[in-house]
Design a protein around this motif. Structure first.
Motif, PDB file in Angstrom:
ATOM      1  N   LEU A   4       6.481  -1.858  10.375  1.00 55.62           N
ATOM      2  CA  LEU A   4       7.886  -1.792  10.763  1.00 55.62           C
ATOM      3  C   LEU A   4       8.781  -1.894   9.524  1.00 55.62           C
ATOM      4  O   LEU A   4       9.745  -1.133   9.376  1.00 55.62           O
ATOM      5  N   LEU A   5       8.460  -2.816   8.640  1.00 58.23           N
ATOM      6  CA  LEU A   5       9.223  -2.946   7.395  1.00 58.23           C
ATOM      7  C   LEU A   5       9.147  -1.664   6.576  1.00 58.23           C
ATOM      8  O   LEU A   5      10.145  -1.247   5.966  1.00 58.23           O
ATOM      9  N   LEU A   6       7.988  -1.058   6.560  1.00 58.22           N
ATOM     10  CA  LEU A   6       7.822   0.188   5.813  1.00 58.22           C
ATOM     11  C   LEU A   6       8.711   1.296   6.374  1.00 58.22           C
ATOM     12  O   LEU A   6       9.351   2.029   5.625  1.00 58.22           O
ATOM     13  N   VAL A   7       8.783   1.386   7.686  1.00 55.85           N
ATOM     14  CA  VAL A   7       9.655   2.382   8.323  1.00 55.85           C
ATOM     15  C   VAL A   7      11.125   2.073   8.025  1.00 55.85           C
ATOM     16  O   VAL A   7      11.905   2.979   7.720  1.00 55.85           O
ATOM     17  N   VAL A   8      11.496   0.805   8.063  1.00 53.96           N
ATOM     18  CA  VAL A   8      12.875   0.416   7.740  1.00 53.96           C
ATOM     19  C   VAL A   8      13.207   0.795   6.293  1.00 53.96           C
ATOM     20  O   VAL A   8      14.276   1.342   6.008  1.00 53.96           O
ATOM     21  N   ALA A   9      12.283   0.535   5.379  1.00 56.76           N
ATOM     22  CA  ALA A   9      12.495   0.892   3.974  1.00 56.76           C
ATOM     23  C   ALA A   9      12.657   2.401   3.820  1.00 56.76           C
ATOM     24  O   ALA A   9      13.505   2.867   3.053  1.00 56.76           O
ATOM     25  N   ALA A  10      11.872   3.169   4.566  1.00 52.03           N
ATOM     26  CA  ALA A  10      11.983   4.628   4.508  1.00 52.03           C
ATOM     27  C   ALA A  10      13.309   5.099   5.095  1.00 52.03           C
ATOM     28  O   ALA A  10      13.922   6.035   4.564  1.00 52.03           O
ATOM     29  N   LEU A  11      13.766   4.459   6.165  1.00 50.72           N
ATOM     30  CA  LEU A  11      15.062   4.822   6.745  1.00 50.72           C
ATOM     31  C   LEU A  11      16.201   4.537   5.768  1.00 50.72           C
ATOM     32  O   LEU A  11      17.190   5.272   5.723  1.00 50.72           O
ATOM     33  N   MET A  12      16.032   3.482   4.981  1.00 49.20           N
ATOM     34  CA  MET A  12      17.037   3.195   3.955  1.00 49.20           C
ATOM     35  C   MET A  12      17.116   4.309   2.922  1.00 49.20           C
ATOM     36  O   MET A  12      18.166   4.553   2.335  1.00 49.20           O
ATOM     37  N   GLU A  13      15.998   4.991   2.719  1.00 46.06           N
ATOM     38  CA  GLU A  13      16.012   6.126   1.801  1.00 46.06           C
ATOM     39  C   GLU A  13      16.965   7.207   2.276  1.00 46.06           C
ATOM     40  O   GLU A  13      17.608   7.872   1.471  1.00 46.06           O
ATOM     41  N   SER A  42      15.900  -0.971  -0.360  1.00 45.97           N
ATOM     42  CA  SER A  42      14.760  -0.204   0.134  1.00 45.97           C
ATOM     43  C   SER A  42      13.482  -0.572  -0.627  1.00 45.97           C
ATOM     44  O   SER A  42      12.421  -0.767  -0.032  1.00 45.97           O
ATOM     45  N   VAL A  43      13.601  -0.688  -1.933  1.00 51.01           N
ATOM     46  CA  VAL A  43      12.449  -1.059  -2.761  1.00 51.01           C
ATOM     47  C   VAL A  43      12.019  -2.498  -2.471  1.00 51.01           C
ATOM     48  O   VAL A  43      10.818  -2.795  -2.418  1.00 51.01           O
ATOM     49  N   VAL A  44      12.968  -3.383  -2.248  1.00 48.39           N
ATOM     50  CA  VAL A  44      12.637  -4.773  -1.923  1.00 48.39           C
ATOM     51  C   VAL A  44      11.865  -4.838  -0.606  1.00 48.39           C
ATOM     52  O   VAL A  44      10.831  -5.512  -0.506  1.00 48.39           O
ATOM     53  N   VAL A  45      12.346  -4.116   0.415  1.00 43.67           N
ATOM     54  CA  VAL A  45      11.657  -4.124   1.710  1.00 43.67           C
ATOM     55  C   VAL A  45      10.272  -3.496   1.570  1.00 43.67           C
ATOM     56  O   VAL A  45       9.296  -3.980   2.151  1.00 43.67           O
ATOM     57  N   LEU A  46      10.164  -2.428   0.782  1.00 41.90           N
ATOM     58  CA  LEU A  46       8.855  -1.829   0.504  1.00 41.90           C
ATOM     59  C   LEU A  46       7.920  -2.864  -0.106  1.00 41.90           C
ATOM     60  O   LEU A  46       6.750  -2.984   0.297  1.00 41.90           O
ATOM     61  N   SER A  47       8.408  -3.620  -1.058  1.00 44.53           N
ATOM     62  CA  SER A  47       7.547  -4.600  -1.725  1.00 44.53           C
ATOM     63  C   SER A  47       7.074  -5.683  -0.759  1.00 44.53           C
ATOM     64  O   SER A  47       5.943  -6.163  -0.869  1.00 44.53           O
ATOM     65  N   ALA A  49       6.563  -5.177   2.470  1.00 43.55           N
ATOM     66  CA  ALA A  49       5.539  -4.506   3.283  1.00 43.55           C
ATOM     67  C   ALA A  49       4.219  -4.423   2.532  1.00 43.55           C
ATOM     68  O   ALA A  49       3.143  -4.511   3.133  1.00 43.55           O
ATOM     69  N   MET A  50       4.283  -4.289   1.216  1.00 42.34           N
ATOM     70  CA  MET A  50       3.070  -4.167   0.411  1.00 42.34           C
ATOM     71  C   MET A  50       2.273  -5.470   0.340  1.00 42.34           C
ATOM     72  O   MET A  50       1.131  -5.460  -0.117  1.00 42.34           O
ATOM     73  N   ARG A  51       2.836  -6.551   0.812  1.00 37.37           N
ATOM     74  CA  ARG A  51       2.065  -7.794   0.872  1.00 37.37           C
ATOM     75  C   ARG A  51       0.859  -7.636   1.797  1.00 37.37           C
ATOM     76  O   ARG A  51      -0.171  -8.263   1.585  1.00 37.37           O
ATOM     77  N   GLU A  52       1.022  -6.796   2.832  1.00 35.16           N
ATOM     78  CA  GLU A  52      -0.035  -6.625   3.824  1.00 35.16           C
ATOM     79  C   GLU A  52      -0.690  -5.247   3.802  1.00 35.16           C
ATOM     80  O   GLU A  52      -1.741  -5.073   4.414  1.00 35.16           O
ATOM     81  N   LEU A  53      -0.074  -4.287   3.152  1.00 32.89           N
ATOM     82  CA  LEU A  53      -0.600  -2.917   3.150  1.00 32.89           C
ATOM     83  C   LEU A  53      -1.084  -2.526   1.766  1.00 32.89           C
ATOM     84  O   LEU A  53      -0.526  -2.985   0.760  1.00 32.89           O
ATOM     85  N   THR A  57      -1.251   3.478   0.260  1.00 29.20           N
ATOM     86  CA  THR A  57      -0.816   3.854   1.604  1.00 29.20           C
ATOM     87  C   THR A  57       0.667   3.562   1.783  1.00 29.20           C
ATOM     88  O   THR A  57       1.429   4.406   2.256  1.00 29.20           O
ATOM     89  N   ALA A  58       1.086   2.364   1.412  1.00 28.92           N
ATOM     90  CA  ALA A  58       2.488   1.978   1.595  1.00 28.92           C
ATOM     91  C   ALA A  58       3.416   2.913   0.827  1.00 28.92           C
ATOM     92  O   ALA A  58       4.418   3.400   1.373  1.00 28.92           O
ATOM     93  N   TYR A  59       3.079   3.177  -0.412  1.00 32.57           N
ATOM     94  CA  TYR A  59       3.950   4.025  -1.219  1.00 32.57           C
ATOM     95  C   TYR A  59       3.971   5.463  -0.690  1.00 32.57           C
ATOM     96  O   TYR A  59       5.031   6.075  -0.593  1.00 32.57           O
ATOM     97  N   ALA A  60       2.811   5.985  -0.333  1.00 28.47           N
ATOM     98  CA  ALA A  60       2.747   7.350   0.188  1.00 28.47           C
ATOM     99  C   ALA A  60       3.537   7.490   1.491  1.00 28.47           C
ATOM    100  O   ALA A  60       4.249   8.480   1.689  1.00 28.47           O
ATOM    101  N   VAL A  61       3.426   6.512   2.364  1.00 26.85           N
ATOM    102  CA  VAL A  61       4.166   6.560   3.628  1.00 26.85           C
ATOM    103  C   VAL A  61       5.663   6.428   3.360  1.00 26.85           C
ATOM    104  O   VAL A  61       6.479   7.147   3.942  1.00 26.85           O
TER     105      VAL A  61
END
Length: 105
Positions: A4-13, A42-47, A49-53, A57-61
């Motif tokens: 979910l965090l990853l999708v939110v970070a992508a939406l921020m893009e 967006s980068v903060v939220v991505l980071s 999400a990367m705690r668990e992914l 994968t996280a970066y590509a998504v």
């Protein structure tokens, strides 16, 4: 929660990329003041999400959903061109993101 965090970070893009387009090379104040902080967030939220992914994968998504979303926003909101090849390649990006989600669970 990480997905979910990853999708939110992508939406921020979508927000920051569109704002930076509207900023006219950072020469317009309001879009610049929207685009720059949202890109950092967006980068903060991505980071987070990367705690668990896995990073790959996280970066590509994140990049894939962001690129797909920004391209669609460009078509729908900014009147950018719509061609069959463009739509086909956007579909491939989306298929890749869905595939990564499927294999990572």
């Amino acid at each position: 929660m990480a997905w979910l965090l990853l999708v939110v970070a992508a939406l921020m893009e979508l927000v920051w990329a569109t704002a930076l387009k509207q900023s006219d090379g950072l020469t317009r104040l309001v879009p610049s003041l929207v685009g720059l902080p949202v890109s950092l967030l967006s980068v903060v939220v991505l980071s987070v999400a990367m705690r668990e992914l896995p990073v790959g994968t996280a970066y590509a998504v994140w990049v894939g959903l962001g690129a797909f979303g920004v391209a669609v926003t460009g078509i729908v909101v900014l009147g950018e061109s719509v061609t069959v090849p463009r739509l086909a390649f956007l579909a491939l990006i989306l298929i890749g993101v869905i595939g990564l989600r499927a294999v990572e669970g």
